[in-house]
Design an enzyme around this catalytic site. Structure first.
Site: not given
Ligand code: NAD
Ligand code: TYD
Length: 351
Positions: A33-34, A58, A80, A98, A132-134, A158-159, A162, A286, A288
Site C-alpha cells: 500500500l504505497t 516484498i 509489485a 523494491t 516492461t518493454d522499457e 526505472y527500466s 526492472k 522534456d 531527461p
C-alpha cells in the site's frame, strides 16, 4: 490458490478483478500500500471468499516466507514495483530497493516454497514476473520493433531496475530450474490508473481545467495496450507459457504523445461538451534521457499461446475517458496530499 503481488496498483487490481470475474481460483493479494495503491479499487471483491489481502513489503524476507507457508500458492504473479519513470529520475534508490531487492527477496521465498513441494506440485508451480518493454531501451523511427531477442539497454533508473529484476527471474530458471516466465509489455492504459502517468494525468487535468503538460516536442512514440488485454496475456502465460521463456506483449497501437493528448481532448469534447480542451495543452521541459520510441512485435505470444489484443486504441481510450468521467470520487481519493506534492515536484520546476 495464486499469490499476486502489487494487486492494489493499476494493473494488479485489474488483473484480480478480471481473474475473479472469469471464475478463477482464490487469490491472495500481497501489497505494501504505497502511494500508488488504492485498496478501494478492490472493494467489490473484498467479501468474495476467494479473495484475501495481506499488507506486506516484498523486501521483507520473513514476511514473504510466512505468506508462502500460510497460503501454499501454486503460482505467483508478480506486479509489485515502483513503476513511474519520472519518480525514478527524482529518487532512483526506491526503485532499486523494491524492483531489484524486492524481486530477489520474493524469488528466494518462492524458491524455498517450491523446493518444499512434492515432485508433481513442483513441476506445475509457476512464477510470472511482470515486466516492461522499457528494458530494451529506445528505438529509432524506422528500427524494427522489439522482440524476445532484443538486447537489454535500459535508459532510466526505472527500466534499469526492472531489467535487474528480469535478469534475476531468468537466473532462477537457469540456475535452480524454478519455472519462471517473464512478460515484457508496452504502455498500459485503462480504468484505475494512477493519474501520474500520461493518459490519466491528461484526462483528470483536462476535466479540472488544468494545463496538459506535454514533454518536449510530444513526438515520442509509445505502443498502447488496454489493461484488460495485458491481464488476459498474463493469465494465458500463467496457464500455458513455457518456463524460462520471455513473452513480449503489445497493442499494435504506436502513437506519438501529441496524438494521444489530442484524442483525449476530442473524446472529452464529445462526452463533456462546451470546452475546447486543446487550449489547455502546454509544452514543458522534456524528461531527461527521454526514450523516443517503443514498439512491440508480439508474434511469439500470438503464435504460441493464441493471444492478441481484443481492444483497439480507439475503443479502449473511449472506455477509459468514460470511466474517469464516471468515477470522480475515485479520482478525488487518489489526489491526496502526497499527490499534490508530487505534481509540484515534477511540474513546478519545468519551463
Ligand atoms: P502501480 O505503480 O500502479 O502499482 C504498484 C503496486 O505495487 C502498488 O499497489 C504498490 O503499493 C505495490 N508495491 C510497491 N512497492 C511494494 C513493495 N515493496 N511491496 C509490496 N507491494 C509494493 O504499477 P502498475 O502500473 O500496476 O504496474 C504493475 C507492474 O507492471 C510493474 O511491475 C510494472 O513495472 C509493470 N508494467 C507496467 C506497465 C504500465 O504501463 N503501467 C507496462 C508494462 C509493465
Ligand atoms: P508515462 O505515462 O510516464 O509512461 P512511460 O514513461 O513509462 O512511457 O509517459 C508516457 C509518455 O508521455 C512518455 O513519452 C512521457 C510523456 N509524458 C508527457 O509528455 N507529459 C506528462 O506529464 C507525462 C506524465 C508523460
Amino acid at each position: 490458490m495464486i499469490l499476486v503481488t502489487g494487486g492494489c496498483g493499476f494493473i494488479g487490481s485489474n488483473f484480480i478483478l478480471d481473474w475473479l470475474t472469469n471464475g478463477g481460483e482464490s487469490v491472495v493479494n500481497v501489497d505494501l500500500l504505497t502511494y500508488a495503491a488504492n485498496p478501494e479499487t478492490l472493494a467489490s471483491v473484498s467479501t468474495d471468499a476467494r479473495y484475501a489481502f495481506e499488507r506486506a513489503d516484498i523486501c521483507d524476507a520473513a514476511a514473504m516466507a510466512a505468506l508462502f507457508a500460510k497460503y501454499q500458492p501454486r503460482a505467483v504473479v508478480h506486479f509489485a514495483a515502483e513503476s513511474h519513470v519520472d519518480r525514478s529520475i527524482h529518487g532512483p534508490l526506491d526503485f532499486v530497493r523494491t524492483n531489484v531487492l524486492g524481486t530477489a527477496t520474493l524469488l528466494e521465498a518462492a524458491r524455498a516454497h517450491w523446493k518444499s513441494l512434492d515432485a508433481d506440485a513442483a513441476a506445475k508451480f509457476r512464477f510470472v514476473h511482470v515486466s516492461t518493454d522499457e528494458v530494451f531501451g529506445t528505438l529509432g523511427a524506422t528500427d524494427p520493433k522489439f522482440n524476445e531477442a532484443s538486447q537489454y539497454q535500459p535508459n532510466s533508473p526505472y527500466s534499469a531496475s526492472k531489467a535487474g529484476s528480469d535478469h534475476l527471474a531468468r537466473a532462477y530458471f537457469h540456475t535452480y530450474g524454478m519455472p519462471v516466465m517473464v512478460t515484457n509489455c508496452s504502455n498500459n492504459y485503462g480504468p484505475r490508473q494512477f493519474p501520474e502517468k500520461l493518459i490519466p494525468l491528461m484526462i483528470v487535468n483536462a476535466i479540472a481545467g488544468k494545463p496538459l503538460p506535454i514533454y518536449g516536442d510530444g513526438m515520442q512514440i509509445r505502443d498502447w495496450l488496454y489493461v484488460s488485454d495485458h491481464c488476459s496475456a498474463i493469465a494465458r502465460v500463467l496457464e500455458a507459457g513455457r518456463p524460462g521463456e520471455l513473452y513480449l506483449v503489445g497493442g499494435d497501437a504506436e502513437m506519438p504523445n501529441r496524438d494521444v493528448v489530442h484524442t483525449i481532448c476530442s473524446l472529452l469534447a464529445k462526452h463533456r461538451p462546451g470546452t475546447d480542451y486543446t487550449k489547455q495543452i502546454t509544452h514543458v521541459t522534456d524528461r531527461p534521457g527521454h526514450d523516443r520510441r517503443y514498439a512491440i512485435d508480439f508474434s511469439k505470444i500470438e503464435r504460441e499461446l493464441g493471444w492478441k489484443p481484443s481492444e483497439s486504441f480507439a475503443s479502449g481510450i473511449e472506455k477509459t475517458v468514460l470511466w474517469y468521467l464516471q468515477n470522480a470520487t475515485w479520482i478525488a481519493h487518489v489526489q491526496s496530499g502526497e499527490y499534490k506534492q508530487w505534481v509540484e515536484k515534477n511540474y513546478g520546476a519545468r519551463a
